[in-house]
Design a protein around this motif. Structure first.
Motif, PDB file in Angstrom:
ATOM      1  N   SER A 158       0.826  -1.217   0.000  1.00 34.14           N
ATOM      2  CA  SER A 158       0.000   0.000   0.000  1.00 34.14           C
ATOM      3  C   SER A 158       0.862   1.269   0.000  1.00 34.14           C
ATOM      4  CB  SER A 158      -0.947   0.010   1.203  1.00 34.14           C
ATOM      5  OG  SER A 158      -0.230   0.214   2.399  1.00 34.14           O
ATOM      6  N   ILE A 159       2.184   1.091  -0.089  1.00 37.72           N
ATOM      7  CA  ILE A 159       3.107   2.234  -0.101  1.00 37.72           C
ATOM      8  C   ILE A 159       3.990   2.158  -1.346  1.00 37.72           C
ATOM      9  CG2 ILE A 159       5.055   3.360   1.088  1.00 37.72           C
ATOM     10  CD1 ILE A 159       4.017   2.157   3.718  1.00 37.72           C
ATOM     11  N   ASP A 160       4.179   3.292  -2.033  1.00 35.52           N
ATOM     12  CA  ASP A 160       5.208   3.386  -3.080  1.00 35.52           C
ATOM     13  C   ASP A 160       6.355   4.219  -2.525  1.00 35.52           C
ATOM     14  OD1 ASP A 160       3.823   1.976  -5.032  1.00 35.52           O
ATOM     15  OD2 ASP A 160       2.761   3.772  -5.708  1.00 35.52           O
ATOM     16  N   THR A 161       7.539   3.640  -2.484  1.00 37.20           N
ATOM     17  CA  THR A 161       8.726   4.391  -2.080  1.00 37.20           C
ATOM     18  C   THR A 161       9.535   4.681  -3.334  1.00 37.20           C
ATOM     19  OG1 THR A 161       8.754   3.284   0.070  1.00 37.20           O
ATOM     20  CG2 THR A 161      10.782   4.385  -0.623  1.00 37.20           C
ATOM     21  N   LEU A 162       9.613   5.958  -3.673  1.00 32.59           N
ATOM     22  CA  LEU A 162      10.305   6.385  -4.895  1.00 32.59           C
ATOM     23  C   LEU A 162      11.612   7.050  -4.499  1.00 32.59           C
ATOM     24  CD1 LEU A 162       7.149   8.008  -6.505  1.00 32.59           C
ATOM     25  CD2 LEU A 162       8.132   5.773  -7.070  1.00 32.59           C
ATOM     26  N   ILE A 163      12.693   6.664  -5.160  1.00 30.35           N
ATOM     27  CA  ILE A 163      13.984   7.273  -4.819  1.00 30.35           C
ATOM     28  C   ILE A 163      14.596   7.907  -6.057  1.00 30.35           C
ATOM     29  CG2 ILE A 163      14.466   5.817  -2.802  1.00 30.35           C
ATOM     30  CD1 ILE A 163      16.225   4.055  -4.540  1.00 30.35           C
ATOM     31  N   ALA A 164      15.270   9.029  -5.825  1.00 34.49           N
ATOM     32  CA  ALA A 164      16.071   9.682  -6.870  1.00 34.49           C
ATOM     33  C   ALA A 164      17.522   9.353  -6.570  1.00 34.49           C
ATOM     34  CB  ALA A 164      15.839  11.190  -6.846  1.00 34.49           C
ATOM     35  N   VAL A 165      18.205   8.818  -7.580  1.00 36.99           N
ATOM     36  CA  VAL A 165      19.575   8.324  -7.387  1.00 36.99           C
ATOM     37  C   VAL A 165      20.478   8.993  -8.418  1.00 36.99           C
ATOM     38  CG1 VAL A 165      21.029   6.253  -7.333  1.00 36.99           C
ATOM     39  CG2 VAL A 165      18.625   6.094  -6.674  1.00 36.99           C
ATOM     40  N   SER A 166      21.637   9.459  -7.947  1.00 37.63           N
ATOM     41  CA  SER A 166      22.627  10.027  -8.859  1.00 37.63           C
ATOM     42  C   SER A 166      23.975   9.398  -8.551  1.00 37.63           C
ATOM     43  CB  SER A 166      22.699  11.552  -8.670  1.00 37.63           C
ATOM     44  OG  SER A 166      23.679  12.089  -9.540  1.00 37.63           O
ATOM     45  N   ASN A 167      24.610   8.849  -9.549  1.00 38.56           N
ATOM     46  CA  ASN A 167      25.908   8.176  -9.353  1.00 38.56           C
ATOM     47  C   ASN A 167      25.871   7.192  -8.188  1.00 38.56           C
ATOM     48  OD1 ASN A 167      27.370   9.319 -11.447  1.00 38.56           O
ATOM     49  ND2 ASN A 167      27.726  11.201 -10.264  1.00 38.56           N
ATOM     50  N   GLY A 168      24.799   6.457  -8.078  1.00 38.46           N
ATOM     51  CA  GLY A 168      24.693   5.441  -7.040  1.00 38.46           C
ATOM     52  C   GLY A 168      24.372   5.983  -5.655  1.00 38.46           C
ATOM     53  N   THR A 169      24.141   7.292  -5.554  1.00 43.43           N
ATOM     54  CA  THR A 169      23.889   7.909  -4.243  1.00 43.43           C
ATOM     55  C   THR A 169      22.490   8.497  -4.207  1.00 43.43           C
ATOM     56  OG1 THR A 169      26.221   8.466  -4.090  1.00 43.43           O
ATOM     57  CG2 THR A 169      24.743   9.678  -2.637  1.00 43.43           C
ATOM     58  N   LEU A 170      21.817   8.342  -3.065  1.00 44.16           N
ATOM     59  CA  LEU A 170      20.471   8.911  -2.933  1.00 44.16           C
ATOM     60  C   LEU A 170      20.517  10.442  -2.961  1.00 44.16           C
ATOM     61  CD1 LEU A 170      18.378   6.961  -0.273  1.00 44.16           C
ATOM     62  CD2 LEU A 170      18.137   7.054  -2.722  1.00 44.16           C
ATOM     63  N   ALA A 171      19.615  11.024  -3.729  1.00 38.97           N
ATOM     64  CA  ALA A 171      19.521  12.484  -3.803  1.00 38.97           C
ATOM     65  C   ALA A 171      18.166  12.969  -3.293  1.00 38.97           C
ATOM     66  CB  ALA A 171      19.721  12.944  -5.248  1.00 38.97           C
TER      67      ALA A 171
END
Ligand SMILES: CC(C)(COP(=O)(O)OP(=O)(O)OC[C@H]1O[C@@H](n2cnc3c(N)ncnc32)[C@H](O)[C@@H]1OP(=O)(O)O)[C@@H](O)C(=O)NCCC(=O)NCCS
Length: 175
Positions: A61-74
């Motif tokens: 029931s949850i969407d966890t969206l991540i922004a990643v740059s060069n393997g690192t969370l942004a």
């Protein structure tokens, strides 16, 4: 860093450690100066632990969206199926539960890209409205959400440690 590249994708179990560290760090960086050390520790211990993030990432029931740059969370966003507070009229609400962009990435368009992904996730869940709570003193976030079409429709209490704080409840319709 104007040519910096990032991708936005759903988090998996492999992202849990990085997500927990990032979520705790960005919460502390954003609100540490406005809260007592005791309230901050209490909040972080109750909300940012690997067992909790693992459960959240795996929760259908949850969407966890991540922004990643060069393997690192942004940045990251969490979207969940959740009713709006009493008094806020909705047909099919989806909550934008958490939304954080790391300081070096603020003001550079990543937040807008993440919000586009949030809207897509909410629509996929059948959402007719997207709602959120934002601290009454968090003016930058409120300005960002207004820019994204949200309007203030009420208030709710969000407890940090032992401190009951007033959040603005903001809502936008999903076309
Ligand atoms: C909230 C957040 C995701 C917004 O992303 P962002 O990249 O900073 O957003 P933007 O820079 O595109 O938009 C912020 C707007 O607020 C404005 N702003 C900046 N500081 C401000 C302040 N102190 N008061 C009011 N407005 C402010 C900016 O000028 C900008 O408006 P503009 O584009 O018209 O100039 C990001 O700042 C963040 O992660 N903050 C820390 C965590 C947080 O507060 N999360 C939200 C929890 S509800």
């Amino acid at each position: 860093m104007s040519d910096a590249i990032f991708e936005i994708r759903r988090a998996t179990e492999a992202d849990v450690t990085a997500l927990t560290d990032f979520g705790a760090r960005t919460f502390r960086e954003s609100f540490g100066k406005d809260n007592t050390a005791e309230d901050m520790e209490k909040h972080l211990n109750s909300a940012w632990r690997q067992d909790l993030q693992r459960a959240e990432v795996l929760d259908p029931s949850i969407d966890t969206l991540i922004a990643v740059s060069n393997g690192t969370l942004a940045g990251f966003a969490m979207v969940r199926e959740q009713h709006a507070p009493p008094g806020v009229a909705t047909l099919q609400p989806v909550e934008l539960w958490r939304f954080y962009v790391d300081k070096p990435w603020q003001g550079r368009g990543l937040a807008q890209a993440l919000m586009t992904a949030v809207e897509a996730s909410a629509r996929t869940r059948g959402g007719r409205e997207l709602w959120l709570g934002v601290w009454e003193r968090n003016e930058r976030a409120q300005a960002f959400y207004r820019k994204c079409g949200f309007e203030k429709v009420g208030t709710q209490i969000f407890v940090v440690g032992s401190d009951p704080q007033t959040d603005h409840v903001m809502l936008r319709k999903l076309a």
